[in-house]
Write a protein that holds these residues in place. Structure first.
Motif: not given
Length: 229
Positions: A142-146, A150-157
Motif C-alpha cells: 500500500g506504499n506507492e513510493v516504495l 521496487v518496480r524500477e529496480v526489479v525492471l532494471r534487474c
C-alpha cells in the motif's frame, strides 16, 4: 497532452518495456523513433514520450545526435542495483508481515499459478512473471513510493540479467516464491527475509558481474594450460 495521446503513449511505453524485459530487445539495441512509430502505427511524438519514460526508469538511454538505445548497465551499476533491491525487498517483507490486504494472498497465489503455467514453456514470459511477482509484493504494502522504487529496480534487474546472466531457472524462482508467501502468511518475518535473501542471491549469482577477460591473451591463457606438459 490529450487523453488519446496519453493512452497511446502508455500503450507504446508498456509494449516497449515488455519487449525489453522479455529480452526481445537486447541491451545496446537502437530504437529509432520512426521505426518504432511505424510498427505501432503512432507518431514519432508519441514514441518520443514513451522513450523518455523508459529512460526515467533506467531501461533506455539517449545518446546525443544518435537517438535512443536499450540501456547497458555497467557491472558496477548492476552490483549497486542488486544491493538496493535487497534493502527495498526486505522492507517489503517486513511491512507485509505486519499487514497484508485481505485479498493479498489470493493475488500472490494466482500469480504463482501463472508462473507455474509458463514454467518450462516460455523463457521470456517466465522472466517477466518472476519480476512481476516482486512488484506485486511491493504494491500490496500500500506504499506507492516504495512500490515505485521496487518496480524500477526489479525492471532494471531484468535488463541486467539479459545482459550478464548465464541462465534462468524458473523452477527455483517459482518454488521460492511459494515459500516466501507461506513465510509471510505465518508472520515469520525472519524466515521470509532469509528466503528472499537466498532467492535474490541466486538471481544475482546467475549474472557474471565480475570483470571479464578482455584481451585475446587473457581469454586464451585458460585454454593454453591444456597444452602444458
Amino acid at each position: 497532452m490529450t487523453d488519446s495521446k496519453t493512452t497511446l503513449t502508455d500503450a507504446v511505453h508498456d509494449l516497449l518495456r515488455r519487449a525489453i524485459i522479455e529480452q526481445a530487445l537486447k541491451p545496446g539495441m537502437r530504437l529509432p523513433e520512426d521505426t518504432v512509430g511505424d510498427q505501432f502505427g503512432v507518431s514519432r511524438t508519441i514514441v518520443r514520450h514513451a522513450l523518455v519514460r523508459l529512460e526515467n526508469e533506467g531501461l533506455v538511454i539517449t545518446r546525443r545526435n544518435r537517438g535512443a538505445f536499450v540501456a547497458e548497465p555497467s557491472r558496477e551499476e548492476a552490483q549497486q542495483i542488486f544491493e538496493v533491491r535487497r534493502c527495498l525487498e526486505n522492507e517489503v517483507i517486513r511491512m507485509l508481515c505486519l499487514r497484508m490486504p485481505r485479498s493479498g494472498f489470493d493475488q500472490l497465489e494466482s500469480h504463482v499459478r501463472s508462473e507455474n503455467t509458463a514454467r518450462g514453456k516460455d523463457g521470456p514470459v517466465s522472466i517477466r512473471l518472476a519480476g512481476e511477482f516482486h512488484i506485486l509484493l511491493a504494491e500490496l504494502t500500500g506504499n506507492e513510493v516504495l512500490a515505485r522504487y521496487v518496480r524500477e529496480v526489479v525492471l532494471r534487474c531484468s535488463l541486467i540479467m539479459s545482459l550478464y546472466a548465464r541462465s534462468h531457472s524458473s523452477d527455483c524462482a517459482v518454488d521460492e516464491h511459494s515459500q516466501i508467501i507461506e513465510a509471510i502468511r505465518s508472520g515469520d518475518q525472519s524466515r521470509a527475509i532469509e528466503i528472499m535473501g537466498h532467492h535474490l542471491g541466486a538471481v544475482a549469482g546467475r549474472a557474471e558481474l565480475s570483470p571479464r577477460a578482455e584481451s585475446v591473451q587473457e581469454i586464451l591463457s585458460h585454454y593454453g594450460k591444456e597444452l602444458a606438459p
